[in-house]
Write a protein that holds these residues in place. Structure first.
Motif, PDB file in Angstrom:
ATOM      1  N   LEU A 145       0.833  -1.203   0.000  1.00  0.00           N
ATOM      2  CA  LEU A 145       0.000   0.000   0.000  1.00  0.00           C
ATOM      3  C   LEU A 145       0.869   1.255   0.000  1.00  0.00           C
ATOM      4  O   LEU A 145       0.576   2.230  -0.712  1.00  0.00           O
ATOM      5  CB  LEU A 145      -0.926   0.004   1.208  1.00  0.00           C
ATOM      6  N   LEU A 146       1.958   1.242   0.774  1.00  0.00           N
ATOM      7  CA  LEU A 146       2.852   2.404   0.811  1.00  0.00           C
ATOM      8  C   LEU A 146       3.456   2.672  -0.564  1.00  0.00           C
ATOM      9  O   LEU A 146       3.643   3.823  -0.959  1.00  0.00           O
ATOM     10  CB  LEU A 146       3.982   2.169   1.830  1.00  0.00           C
ATOM     11  N   LEU A 147       3.752   1.607  -1.294  1.00  0.00           N
ATOM     12  CA  LEU A 147       4.390   1.769  -2.601  1.00  0.00           C
ATOM     13  C   LEU A 147       3.430   2.310  -3.653  1.00  0.00           C
ATOM     14  O   LEU A 147       3.874   2.831  -4.685  1.00  0.00           O
ATOM     15  CB  LEU A 147       4.974   0.431  -3.061  1.00  0.00           C
ATOM     16  N   THR A 148       2.127   2.193  -3.434  1.00  0.00           N
ATOM     17  CA  THR A 148       1.169   2.740  -4.404  1.00  0.00           C
ATOM     18  C   THR A 148       1.138   4.257  -4.376  1.00  0.00           C
ATOM     19  O   THR A 148       0.586   4.889  -5.276  1.00  0.00           O
ATOM     20  CB  THR A 148      -0.256   2.211  -4.132  1.00  0.00           C
ATOM     21  N   ASP A 149       1.727   4.868  -3.340  1.00  0.00           N
ATOM     22  CA  ASP A 149       1.739   6.326  -3.248  1.00  0.00           C
ATOM     23  C   ASP A 149       2.802   6.955  -4.141  1.00  0.00           C
ATOM     24  O   ASP A 149       2.773   8.154  -4.388  1.00  0.00           O
ATOM     25  CB  ASP A 149       2.000   6.766  -1.799  1.00  0.00           C
ATOM     26  N   LEU A 150       3.788   6.160  -4.566  1.00  0.00           N
ATOM     27  CA  LEU A 150       4.887   6.707  -5.346  1.00  0.00           C
ATOM     28  C   LEU A 150       4.383   7.154  -6.722  1.00  0.00           C
ATOM     29  O   LEU A 150       3.473   6.536  -7.272  1.00  0.00           O
ATOM     30  CB  LEU A 150       5.993   5.653  -5.485  1.00  0.00           C
ATOM     31  N   PRO A 151       4.964   8.191  -7.333  1.00  0.00           N
ATOM     32  CA  PRO A 151       6.116   8.967  -6.858  1.00  0.00           C
ATOM     33  C   PRO A 151       5.769  10.103  -5.902  1.00  0.00           C
ATOM     34  O   PRO A 151       6.642  10.867  -5.520  1.00  0.00           O
ATOM     35  CB  PRO A 151       6.699   9.519  -8.153  1.00  0.00           C
ATOM     36  N   ALA A 152       4.492  10.251  -5.531  1.00  0.00           N
ATOM     37  CA  ALA A 152       4.124  11.304  -4.579  1.00  0.00           C
ATOM     38  C   ALA A 152       4.827  11.062  -3.245  1.00  0.00           C
ATOM     39  O   ALA A 152       5.032   9.924  -2.839  1.00  0.00           O
ATOM     40  CB  ALA A 152       2.616  11.324  -4.380  1.00  0.00           C
ATOM     41  N   LYS A 153       5.189  12.119  -2.549  1.00  0.00           N
ATOM     42  CA  LYS A 153       5.913  11.998  -1.289  1.00  0.00           C
ATOM     43  C   LYS A 153       4.921  12.078  -0.136  1.00  0.00           C
ATOM     44  O   LYS A 153       4.668  13.134   0.416  1.00  0.00           O
ATOM     45  CB  LYS A 153       6.972  13.097  -1.167  1.00  0.00           C
ATOM     46  N   MET A 154       4.349  10.933   0.208  1.00  0.00           N
ATOM     47  CA  MET A 154       3.438  10.868   1.340  1.00  0.00           C
ATOM     48  C   MET A 154       4.217  10.480   2.593  1.00  0.00           C
ATOM     49  O   MET A 154       5.257   9.823   2.524  1.00  0.00           O
ATOM     50  CB  MET A 154       2.325   9.858   1.081  1.00  0.00           C
ATOM     51  N   HIS A 155       3.695  10.879   3.744  1.00  0.00           N
ATOM     52  CA  HIS A 155       4.381  10.645   5.021  1.00  0.00           C
ATOM     53  C   HIS A 155       3.542   9.677   5.850  1.00  0.00           C
ATOM     54  O   HIS A 155       2.387   9.968   6.184  1.00  0.00           O
ATOM     55  CB  HIS A 155       4.567  11.961   5.761  1.00  0.00           C
ATOM     56  N   THR A 156       4.129   8.546   6.183  1.00  0.00           N
ATOM     57  CA  THR A 156       3.434   7.489   6.924  1.00  0.00           C
ATOM     58  C   THR A 156       4.119   7.250   8.254  1.00  0.00           C
ATOM     59  O   THR A 156       5.352   7.138   8.317  1.00  0.00           O
ATOM     60  CB  THR A 156       3.415   6.173   6.120  1.00  0.00           C
ATOM     61  N   LEU A 157       3.332   7.166   9.309  1.00  0.00           N
ATOM     62  CA  LEU A 157       3.829   6.812  10.644  1.00  0.00           C
ATOM     63  C   LEU A 157       3.407   5.384  10.942  1.00  0.00           C
ATOM     64  O   LEU A 157       2.214   5.063  10.908  1.00  0.00           O
ATOM     65  CB  LEU A 157       3.263   7.759  11.701  1.00  0.00           C
TER      66      LEU A 157
END
Length: 598
Positions: free
Chosen positions: A49-61
């Protein structure tokens, strides 16, 4: 199909979950609960799921138990293409000088439940500095995250704990909870996850007479709402009104049946759960067999246990006659704990008090396992005989020797003064190691227990049949693990140990050593510190040395080895003393599996 930069191919049910994740974040609830059974790759699914955000720079905790902190980092680098995600570990005092701009540099920030709890407490309650109470703003709570992921989300199951409160206050656009056991004891535990996810309307408090809506109970004067000024009896919690109370009052009838229907609709929309049986064709896991080895006290242990039982029974009868039974719940729980410890080893009761017996005996050497002669202490707070550690360093084939106890690089001053038994230590970690039960007892007067000898027999038989099989031994008592470790090492078994007294670096080192060193056959793990989040497929045997009140905790521990990547058949052996309190605990576990306490 969503295109992602993942180095491994998702299984069909994992790819299905990824599609569901995206639909949830695009829909009404902005997140949900991934409740797949333990060992089905929840971490990998969230990484996808985190990789689907690329290339946008999203911030995940990502918030995890301490034991899984470095494992999450390892999984992120192992399964993603190089430089796909920038990762930072927010843990310890070294992070105190960071700013929001520093956090913005990373796609993923990893931290622990204890870190967010400590930061939140310092922000709202303050801490003592130079004789005064001061407050410090929490960086994690000041940042608005794009996504927050709670790994092992049942850590916040008690809604009123400071850990749960600190999780509620974090701000994010999308929220996710991962847990193979989201409901362990009672229905009310689900409310903590509902509240963290901010599911509208179930997570909120409402006012009957106006549009007042709040995630928290805002009554600072205990009478009137801080937001709308109406009396507290005019406010209600939607979860309690629509689900919790009807089920408690009517069960599966009338209004309770309607409430169950609402609960079913809610979970269908915010949670996805698959079991190993349902997805057996995709997983291809070997079978798991659970055995019960029954043993009995010897005469000496039975006398000790019966005297302890008689004393506890007399105390409880006194409370019953005085009508103060419920007022002494903590004392009763302590009596039950001592009986459970006596079933493991009488020494846990006799030498269990750290204060009365602390440092009364000599330290035990971490190399020879005997009374330390001319003892010195390492930077990682382990004590050794001076000559033993000198010989260990001189004969070590590795260019940089590692500590034989925790396997991090060994740093020790060989010319330091001899460590006296009564010498005070300032470090909390050093104090915990110095007050180990081995240092509070006379090693020369060592006596084993029925359980330890039963474990030793099982491990010896296993080694004779197949010396390549590795085993994990779980206990909820660190002192019992100390005793088991000492006995195994004296019998020629190479063992490592993980418990809550260790730093994240030490935990990662012993896990790595167990995984890669074929000579280490046994891993001793504290049930609380290592019973969740670990991936230990190198082992194929689990020994549960004592019973826990909640069977879900034991199943979490079992599934540290029964998970994706396991190729050998799994055996779980529960070592039980039949003529003790443990047989009654097992009966309680059976009852709890059949019923849900509302």
């Amino acid at each position: 199909m969503i295109s992602i930069k993942l180095r491994l191919k998702l299984l069909p049910f994992q790819a299905e979950a990824l599609q569901w994740f995206k639909s949830q974040e695009d829909g009404r609830f902005k997140g949900g609960i991934l409740a797949d059974e333990m060992g089905m790759g929840k971490t990998i699914q969230m990484i996808s799921l985190l990789l689907t955000d690329l290339p946008a720079k999203m911030h995940t905790l990502v918030i995890t138990p301490t034991v899984a902190l470095l494992q999450w980092k390892s999984e992120l680098f192992l399964h993603t293409e190089k430089n796909s995600l920038s990762v930072f570990i927010y843990y310890g005092s070294a992070c105190s000088d960071l700013t929001i701009e520093d956090l913005k540099k990373y796609n993923v920030v990893l931290t622990t439940y204890s870190s967010i709890e400590s930061a939140y407490r310092r922000q709202h309650l303050g801490f003592r500095r130079n004789g005064k109470y001061v407050k410090k703003s929490s960086l994690l709570h000041s940042f608005h995250w794009d996504r927050i992921i709670l790994d092992e989300a049942h850590h916040i199951k008690e809604k009123n704990t400071s850990t749960a409160q600190s999780a509620y206050k974090l701000e994010a656009t999308f929220r996710w909870g991962l847990s193979g056991t989201p409901l362990q004891n009672r229905l009310g535990e689900l409310y903590s996850l509902i509240k963290f996810l901010r599911i509208d309307p179930y997570a909120y408090y409402y006012c009957y007479t106006c549009s007042c809506k709040s995630l928290t109970w805002n009554f600072s004067d205990h009478s009137y709402c801080d937001l709308c000024g109406h009396y507290r009896m005019q406010h209600f919690c939607f979860w309690n009104k629509e689900i919790m109370r009807p089920i408690q009052k009517f069960g599966n009838f009338s209004s309770g049946l309607t409430a169950f229907g609402k609960l079913g609709w809610l979970l269908h929309n915010i949670m996805i759960r698959r079991t190993k049986i349902e997805k057996a064709a995709d997983l291809g896991l070997p079978p798991r067999l659970i055995y019960r080895r029954s043993c009995y006290f010897n005469d000496e242990e039975l006398d000790f246990y019966e005297s302890l039982y008689s004393e506890s029974r007399t105390t409880m009868q006194a409370y019953v006659e005085a009508g103060t039974l419920l007022n002494n719940y903590a004392h009763i729980f302590d009596l039950l704990t001592k009986m459970r410890q006596a079933a493991d080893h009488p020494f846990l009761v006799v030498f269990g008090n750290r204060l009365s017996n602390s440092l009364s005996c000599s330290d035990v050497c971490g190399i020879c396992q005997g009374e330390a002669e001319d003892p010195i202490i390492s930077k990682c707070h382990h004590v050794f005989c001076r000559e033993d550690v000198k010989e260990f360093i001189d004969t070590c084939p590795e260019p940089s020797p590692v500590c034989p106890k925790c396997y991090i690089p060994l740093t020790i001053d060989l010319e330091q003064p001899t460590l006296a038994p009564s010498e005070k230590v300032t470090s909390k970690a050093a104090l915990r190691n110095r007050t180990s039960i081995l240092n509070r007892m006379d090693i020369g007067g060592w006596k084993s227990s029925t359980k330890i000898e039963a474990l030793l027999e099982e491990l010896s038989n296993l080694r004779n049949r197949n010396c390549t099989i590795k085993s994990i031994v779980f206990s909820q008592y660190c002192s019992f693990l100390d005793l088991i470790e000492w006995r195994l090492l004296r019998c020629g078994f190479n063992a490592v140990k993980l418990d809550g007294r260790m730093t994240p670096e030490q935990r990662a080192s012993v896990i790595d050593r167990f995984s890669k060193d074929p000579n280490i056959a046994v891993f001793l793990i504290s049930l609380k510190a290592g019973g969740v989040a670990l991936n230990l497929t190198e082992a194929s045997r689990v020994f549960l040395m004592d019973c826990w009140w909640n069977p879900a905790v034991e199943y979490q521990a079992m599934d540290r080895i029964h998970r994706l990547g396991q190729l050998r058949p799994i055996e779980v052996i529960r070592i039980i003393v039949e003529n003790s309190i443990e047989s009654r605990i097992l009966q309680l576990q059976v009852f709890r599996k059949k019923t849900v306490t509302l």
